[in-house]
Design a protein around this motif. Structure first.
Motif, PDB file in Angstrom:
ATOM      1  N   LYS A 178       9.978  -0.414  -8.046  1.00 34.62           N
ATOM      2  CA  LYS A 178       8.878   0.203  -8.798  1.00 34.62           C
ATOM      3  C   LYS A 178       8.386   1.488  -8.133  1.00 34.62           C
ATOM      4  N   LYS A 179       8.374   1.481  -6.794  1.00 40.18           N
ATOM      5  CA  LYS A 179       7.826   2.628  -6.075  1.00 40.18           C
ATOM      6  C   LYS A 179       8.905   3.577  -5.550  1.00 40.18           C
ATOM      7  N   SER A 180      10.157   3.266  -5.845  1.00 38.44           N
ATOM      8  CA  SER A 180      11.282   4.086  -5.364  1.00 38.44           C
ATOM      9  C   SER A 180      11.201   4.275  -3.854  1.00 38.44           C
ATOM     10  N   LEU A 181      11.013   3.181  -3.141  1.00 39.80           N
ATOM     11  CA  LEU A 181      10.845   3.232  -1.698  1.00 39.80           C
ATOM     12  C   LEU A 181      12.192   3.263  -0.984  1.00 39.80           C
ATOM     13  N   LYS A 182      12.201   3.898   0.168  1.00 45.09           N
ATOM     14  CA  LYS A 182      13.341   3.819   1.081  1.00 45.09           C
ATOM     15  C   LYS A 182      12.943   2.948   2.257  1.00 45.09           C
ATOM     16  N   MET A 183      13.785   1.995   2.605  1.00 45.13           N
ATOM     17  CA  MET A 183      13.522   1.084   3.726  1.00 45.13           C
ATOM     18  C   MET A 183      14.786   1.006   4.558  1.00 45.13           C
TER      19      MET A 183
ATOM     20  N   ASN B 186       0.804  -1.223   0.000  1.00 48.34           N
ATOM     21  CA  ASN B 186       0.000   0.000   0.000  1.00 48.34           C
ATOM     22  C   ASN B 186       0.838   1.276   0.000  1.00 48.34           C
ATOM     23  N   MET B 187       2.154   1.139  -0.162  1.00 51.85           N
ATOM     24  CA  MET B 187       3.010   2.311  -0.103  1.00 51.85           C
ATOM     25  C   MET B 187       2.890   3.160  -1.362  1.00 51.85           C
ATOM     26  N   ASN B 188       2.965   4.461  -1.185  1.00 52.52           N
ATOM     27  CA  ASN B 188       3.022   5.397  -2.297  1.00 52.52           C
ATOM     28  C   ASN B 188       4.438   5.488  -2.864  1.00 52.52           C
ATOM     29  N   ARG B 189       4.538   6.017  -4.053  1.00 56.43           N
ATOM     30  CA  ARG B 189       5.852   6.249  -4.655  1.00 56.43           C
ATOM     31  C   ARG B 189       6.665   7.189  -3.765  1.00 56.43           C
ATOM     32  N   PHE B 190       7.933   6.880  -3.619  1.00 59.49           N
ATOM     33  CA  PHE B 190       8.866   7.598  -2.757  1.00 59.49           C
ATOM     34  C   PHE B 190       8.495   7.478  -1.267  1.00 59.49           C
ATOM     35  N   GLY B 191       7.750   6.434  -0.921  1.00 58.80           N
ATOM     36  CA  GLY B 191       7.426   6.188   0.482  1.00 58.80           C
ATOM     37  C   GLY B 191       8.640   5.740   1.273  1.00 58.80           C
ATOM     38  N   ARG B 192       8.528   5.848   2.592  1.00 58.75           N
ATOM     39  CA  ARG B 192       9.629   5.475   3.491  1.00 58.75           C
ATOM     40  C   ARG B 192       9.151   4.432   4.493  1.00 58.75           C
ATOM     41  N   VAL B 193       9.911   3.358   4.623  1.00 57.82           N
ATOM     42  CA  VAL B 193       9.621   2.311   5.598  1.00 57.82           C
ATOM     43  C   VAL B 193      10.684   2.382   6.685  1.00 57.82           C
ATOM     44  N   VAL B 194      10.241   2.620   7.914  1.00 60.30           N
ATOM     45  CA  VAL B 194      11.156   2.737   9.053  1.00 60.30           C
ATOM     46  C   VAL B 194      11.101   1.431   9.834  1.00 60.30           C
ATOM     47  N   ASN B 195      12.195   0.676   9.805  1.00 57.71           N
ATOM     48  CA  ASN B 195      12.246  -0.619  10.484  1.00 57.71           C
ATOM     49  C   ASN B 195      12.788  -0.445  11.898  1.00 57.71           C
TER      50      ASN B 195
END
Length: 331
Positions: free
Chosen positions: A265-270, A232-241
């Motif tokens: 695909k979503k250019s996510l940061k994790m 469900n993340m948006n493009r350029f979303g950030r996941v904080v672990n």
């Protein structure tokens, strides 16, 4: 007699009381440069489970037949150290002992006139600091974004949601009971709540609660909820672990959806982190948290368990979600 709690055996799966041993020890005497400390409050935290494994990590594992350690608020009952006087209260990483000596290095004085002593293990301690640095340093929230928090009624998650609201975000929390969902909305100001025990499809539940998608996911649990959040993340979303409590007691390496495609695909940061990565900023962060607390922009819940003898059970209860907010043992 003085008492301590030792790691008797390394847990296989979920810890049990058999993994702990109580031992009677002599009351120590204070030497030059030392302080004599009487334990008042003990923090029990999910990350301690990792230290019970005999494996390399960001912090040394506990040794068998040695005292377990965690954050502790203690009273200075005798001092041969010029930096501390009798009657001071301190916060530090200390052994699970009723009474112990310490050389004073790394101990921080706390002021009970400004906040209850237990708060310095929670919202004004590593708990609050963890929420602050994870959300603001890694999540980098912007006004109007949607922040999703798992383990949201817990010590860290409840603070994350409140800081996100201060920053002008929509906040959705995930917790395990209707009572906790009510707590999120009525006490901590979350906009929406998802009870994972009443949800057949977490991915769909997140989509319904976050119709504009998720910009920041603050993860305290890992596992299937992380998979559903990523979807469900948006493009350029950030996941904080921050944590993965759903996996801490697994005896085999779990598998799940492969996240690489979504990340690309979503250019996510994790990114994972530990609060001590930002230790140089602590002296700025704690006053900010205290200011928000004094202005009623932050509040907190505690689950306080009485008696030194109940420390192991309080720790075990974390994995059954029996805490609301910070779990602390009052000695």
């Amino acid at each position: 007699m003085n008492k301590t709690i030792l790691l008797k055996s390394r847990p296989e799966g979920t810890p049990t009381l058999d993994n702990f041993e109580f031992a009677e020890i002599d009351k120590p005497t204070v030497s030059e440069g030392q302080v004599l400390l009487k334990t008042k409050y003990v923090s029990v935290d999910p990350y301690l489970r990792g230290r019970m494994r005999d494996e390399k990590s960001y912090i040394e594992p506990f040794q068998l037949d040695e005292p377990i350690q965690s954050g502790i608020i203690a009273e200075v009952v005798a001092s041969e150290n010029p930096d501390f006087k009798t009657g001071d209260y301190i916060n530090g990483m200390l052994d699970w002992k009723k009474i112990q000596t310490h050389n004073g290095k790394g101990l921080q004085k706390v002021d009970q006139s400004k906040a209850p002593l237990s708060a310095y293990l929670g919202i004004l301690g590593l708990t609050g600091i963890t929420a602050y640095v994870g959300l603001l340093k890694i999540g980098e929230p912007k006004e109007g974004e949607t922040v999703l928090v798992s383990g949201a009624s817990g010590a860290v998650g409840s603070v994350v949601g409140q800081i996100a609201k201060i920053k002008g975000c929509k906040v959705v929390g995930i917790a395990g009971s209707d009572e906790k969902i009510n707590l999120l909305q009525d006490t901590f100001g979350f906009d929406e709540g998802i009870n994972y025990n009443k949800t057949n499809t977490m991915q769909k539940a997140i989509k319904e609660a976050c119709p504009n998608g998720v910009d920041i996911y603050f993860d305290n649990v890992g596992g299937e909820i992380l998979d559903a959040a990523i979807a469900n993340m948006n493009r350029f979303g950030r996941v904080v672990n921050c944590g993965a409590i759903s996996l801490y007691n697994e005896t085999e390496q779990p598998t799940g959806p492969r996240l690489e495609t979504s990340l690309v695909k979503k250019s996510l940061k994790m990114q994972g982190f530990i609060a001590r990565d930002y230790q140089d900023d602590f002296n700025k962060i704690v006053p900010q948290l205290a200011s928000w607390l004094q202005k009623d922009k932050l509040t907190y819940e505690e689950t306080i368990v009485d008696r030194f003898e109940n420390i192991p059970q309080a720790f075990i209860d974390l994995f059954d979600g029996k805490n609301k907010g910070k779990m602390v043992v009052k000695v």
